[in-house]
Scaffold this motif. Structure first.
Motif, PDB file in Angstrom:
ATOM      1  N   LEU A  91       8.714  48.237  76.713  1.00 14.60           N
ATOM      2  CA  LEU A  91       7.834  49.047  77.123  1.00 14.60           C
ATOM      3  C   LEU A  91       6.561  49.315  76.868  1.00 14.60           C
ATOM      4  CD1 LEU A  91      10.334  51.989  78.982  1.00 14.60           C
ATOM      5  CD2 LEU A  91       8.916  50.298  80.138  1.00 14.60           C
ATOM      6  N   LYS A  92       7.182  49.367  75.011  1.00  9.44           N
ATOM      7  CA  LYS A  92       6.158  49.363  73.682  1.00  9.44           C
ATOM      8  C   LYS A  92       4.869  47.933  73.856  1.00  9.44           C
ATOM      9  CE  LYS A  92       7.468  52.665  71.365  1.00  9.44           C
ATOM     10  NZ  LYS A  92       8.179  53.389  70.080  1.00  9.44           N
ATOM     11  N   LYS A  93       5.896  46.633  73.999  1.00 13.04           N
ATOM     12  CA  LYS A  93       5.118  46.036  73.868  1.00 13.04           C
ATOM     13  C   LYS A  93       4.106  45.395  75.410  1.00 13.04           C
ATOM     14  CE  LYS A  93       8.988  43.050  71.029  1.00 13.04           C
ATOM     15  NZ  LYS A  93       9.918  42.431  71.047  1.00 13.04           N
ATOM     16  N   LEU A  94       5.111  45.661  77.002  1.00 11.58           N
ATOM     17  CA  LEU A  94       4.201  45.892  77.828  1.00 11.58           C
ATOM     18  C   LEU A  94       2.858  46.124  77.614  1.00 11.58           C
ATOM     19  CD1 LEU A  94       3.996  44.562  80.650  1.00 11.58           C
ATOM     20  CD2 LEU A  94       5.074  46.640  81.303  1.00 11.58           C
ATOM     21  N   SER A  95       2.956  47.929  77.024  1.00 10.01           N
ATOM     22  CA  SER A  95       2.000  48.425  77.123  1.00 10.01           C
ATOM     23  C   SER A  95       0.712  47.596  76.297  1.00 10.01           C
ATOM     24  CB  SER A  95       2.389  49.903  76.866  1.00 10.01           C
ATOM     25  OG  SER A  95       2.220  49.985  75.474  1.00 10.01           O
ATOM     26  N   CYS A  96       1.139  46.928  75.147  1.00 13.96           N
ATOM     27  CA  CYS A  96       0.410  46.512  74.177  1.00 13.96           C
ATOM     28  C   CYS A  96      -0.528  45.219  75.306  1.00 13.96           C
ATOM     29  CB  CYS A  96       0.966  46.313  73.031  1.00 13.96           C
ATOM     30  SG  CYS A  96       1.198  47.198  71.953  1.00 13.96           S
ATOM     31  N   LYS A  97       0.513  44.753  75.894  1.00 15.38           N
ATOM     32  CA  LYS A  97       0.428  43.521  76.092  1.00 15.38           C
ATOM     33  C   LYS A  97      -1.194  44.009  77.440  1.00 15.38           C
ATOM     34  CE  LYS A  97       2.013  39.910  79.191  1.00 15.38           C
ATOM     35  NZ  LYS A  97       3.366  38.544  80.196  1.00 15.38           N
ATOM     36  N   LEU A  98      -0.472  44.809  78.508  1.00 13.72           N
ATOM     37  CA  LEU A  98      -1.648  45.412  79.551  1.00 13.72           C
ATOM     38  C   LEU A  98      -3.360  46.265  78.726  1.00 13.72           C
ATOM     39  CD1 LEU A  98       1.123  47.002  81.526  1.00 13.72           C
ATOM     40  CD2 LEU A  98      -0.186  44.779  81.929  1.00 13.72           C
ATOM     41  N   GLY A  99      -2.840  46.127  77.201  1.00 10.61           N
ATOM     42  CA  GLY A  99      -3.940  46.366  76.834  1.00 10.61           C
ATOM     43  C   GLY A  99      -4.504  48.051  76.967  1.00 10.61           C
ATOM     44  N   ILE A 100      -3.137  48.883  77.053  1.00 11.97           N
ATOM     45  CA  ILE A 100      -3.185  50.269  77.208  1.00 11.97           C
ATOM     46  C   ILE A 100      -2.214  51.483  76.350  1.00 11.97           C
ATOM     47  CG2 ILE A 100      -3.448  50.242  79.492  1.00 11.97           C
ATOM     48  CD1 ILE A 100      -0.670  51.015  80.324  1.00 11.97           C
ATOM     49  N   SER A 101      -2.453  50.458  75.341  1.00 14.48           N
ATOM     50  CA  SER A 101      -0.731  51.296  74.133  1.00 14.48           C
ATOM     51  C   SER A 101      -1.490  51.925  73.242  1.00 14.48           C
ATOM     52  CB  SER A 101      -1.015  49.971  73.296  1.00 14.48           C
ATOM     53  OG  SER A 101      -2.127  50.010  72.778  1.00 14.48           O
ATOM     54  N   LYS A 102      -3.403  52.841  73.357  1.00 13.01           N
ATOM     55  CA  LYS A 102      -3.994  53.739  72.534  1.00 13.01           C
ATOM     56  C   LYS A 102      -4.312  54.731  73.945  1.00 13.01           C
ATOM     57  CE  LYS A 102      -7.463  50.915  69.886  1.00 13.01           C
ATOM     58  NZ  LYS A 102      -8.576  51.379  69.642  1.00 13.01           N
ATOM     59  N   SER A 103      -3.512  54.596  74.967  1.00  9.97           N
ATOM     60  CA  SER A 103      -2.939  56.246  76.209  1.00  9.97           C
ATOM     61  C   SER A 103      -1.414  55.482  76.406  1.00  9.97           C
ATOM     62  CB  SER A 103      -4.050  55.853  77.174  1.00  9.97           C
ATOM     63  OG  SER A 103      -6.083  55.872  76.736  1.00  9.97           O
ATOM     64  N   VAL A 104      -1.021  54.817  75.672  1.00 11.91           N
ATOM     65  CA  VAL A 104       0.493  55.800  76.217  1.00 11.91           C
ATOM     66  C   VAL A 104       1.504  55.885  74.856  1.00 11.91           C
ATOM     67  CG1 VAL A 104       2.948  54.475  77.032  1.00 11.91           C
ATOM     68  CG2 VAL A 104       0.036  53.180  77.953  1.00 11.91           C
ATOM     69  N   TYR A 105       2.249  56.840  74.966  1.00 12.36           N
ATOM     70  CA  TYR A 105       2.392  57.910  74.472  1.00 12.36           C
ATOM     71  C   TYR A 105       3.900  57.702  74.456  1.00 12.36           C
ATOM     72  CZ  TYR A 105      -2.147  59.722  72.850  1.00 12.36           C
ATOM     73  OH  TYR A 105      -3.304  58.991  72.973  1.00 12.36           O
ATOM     74  N   PHE A 106       5.181  57.559  73.607  1.00 16.08           N
ATOM     75  CA  PHE A 106       6.371  57.679  73.884  1.00 16.08           C
ATOM     76  C   PHE A 106       6.529  58.816  72.354  1.00 16.08           C
ATOM     77  CE2 PHE A 106       5.634  53.638  74.998  1.00 16.08           C
ATOM     78  CZ  PHE A 106       6.265  53.182  75.671  1.00 16.08           C
ATOM     79  N   LEU A 107       7.398  59.566  73.324  1.00 17.76           N
ATOM     80  CA  LEU A 107       7.679  61.460  72.762  1.00 17.76           C
ATOM     81  C   LEU A 107       8.626  61.231  71.970  1.00 17.76           C
ATOM     82  CD1 LEU A 107       5.351  63.769  74.858  1.00 17.76           C
ATOM     83  CD2 LEU A 107       4.501  61.815  73.077  1.00 17.76           C
TER      84      LEU A 107
END
Length: 227
Positions: A91-107
């Motif tokens: 999921l972290k890799k996918l968020s990077c691929k989608l260009g949204i990793s800065k706004s996705v938080y894994f808590l």
């Protein structure tokens, strides 16, 4: 055809004439009271939260893709994941691929009181599970006044109504991603809709998923069967 309708059709093949399907879960009064005391979060940024084990069948890859589309219209929004599991790195890799990793938080996993605090700080619950017989987190979110977006499958489909959230048909991945995104957009654009769903969710849980009331309802069904 929804998963509930499909289940009913399978039961009909067993020659059952009166088919009724109900959610098997509920909350006790203390839990409902605790959740109903959480405040409604309406100030920016718009926050979406998913709570649960990070497993493939939970469908979080679909919700991430849906959030990416939503993010194009609401670039200040955030997506929080609370929980951990084997899909976290994917999921972290996918968020990077989608260009949204800065706004996705894994808590990660947190104690219940911290989870509730995080839920309080979010606007909606996103629960895209592909196979979930219960979906207790949907009930908890509704009790806390959070609109729920789920797939029209399993337990969540029996809990969430058109008044309390959005049930997205699970026809194919592309359609599900598109519809998840559109549901988020509708909720982000319409404060009044969110407030109405918030109130309806609290009311529905109190009326139909309080264990005391649910126990009476189940007892009435048994009485009807026996008689």
């Amino acid at each position: 055809m929804t998963s509930t309708e499909a289940t009913a059709e399978r039961i009909k093949k067993l020659c059952a004439r009166n088919i009724q399907i109900y959610s098997q879960i509920g909350l006790n009064k203390d839990e409902i009271n605790e959740l109903q005391h959480l405040s409604y979060h309406g100030s920016p940024p718009f926050r979406v939260v998913s709570i649960g084990r990070l497993l493939h069948w939970k469908g979080f890859h679909l919700s991430l893709k849906g959030f990416a589309r939503f993010y194009e219209k609401f670039p200040d929004s955030e997506y929080w994941f609370i929980g951990n599991g084997p899909e976290e790195q994917n999921l972290k890799k996918l968020s990077c691929k989608l260009g949204i990793s800065k706004s996705v938080y894994f808590l990660d996993n947190r104690p219940r009181h911290e989870v509730l605090k995080k839920l309080e700080e979010c606007n909606i619950l996103l629960h895209p599970s592909l196979h979930d017989s219960a979906g207790l987190v949907c009930l908890e979110a509704m009790a806390a006044g959070k609109p729920v977006i789920c797939l029209d499958t399993g337990g969540p489909a029996l809990q969430v109504t058109d008044e309390t959230g959005f049930k997205i048909p699970a026809i194919n991945p592309e359609q599900a991603v598109k519809d998840l995104s559109e549901a988020m957009i509708k909720l982000a654009q319409n404060n009044e809709l969110r407030l109405c769903m918030s109130e309806a969710g609290r009311k529905r849980v109190a009326e139909y998923f309080d264990w005391d009331k649910k126990g009476e309802f189940i007892n009435s069904i048994y009485q009807e069967i026996v008689l």
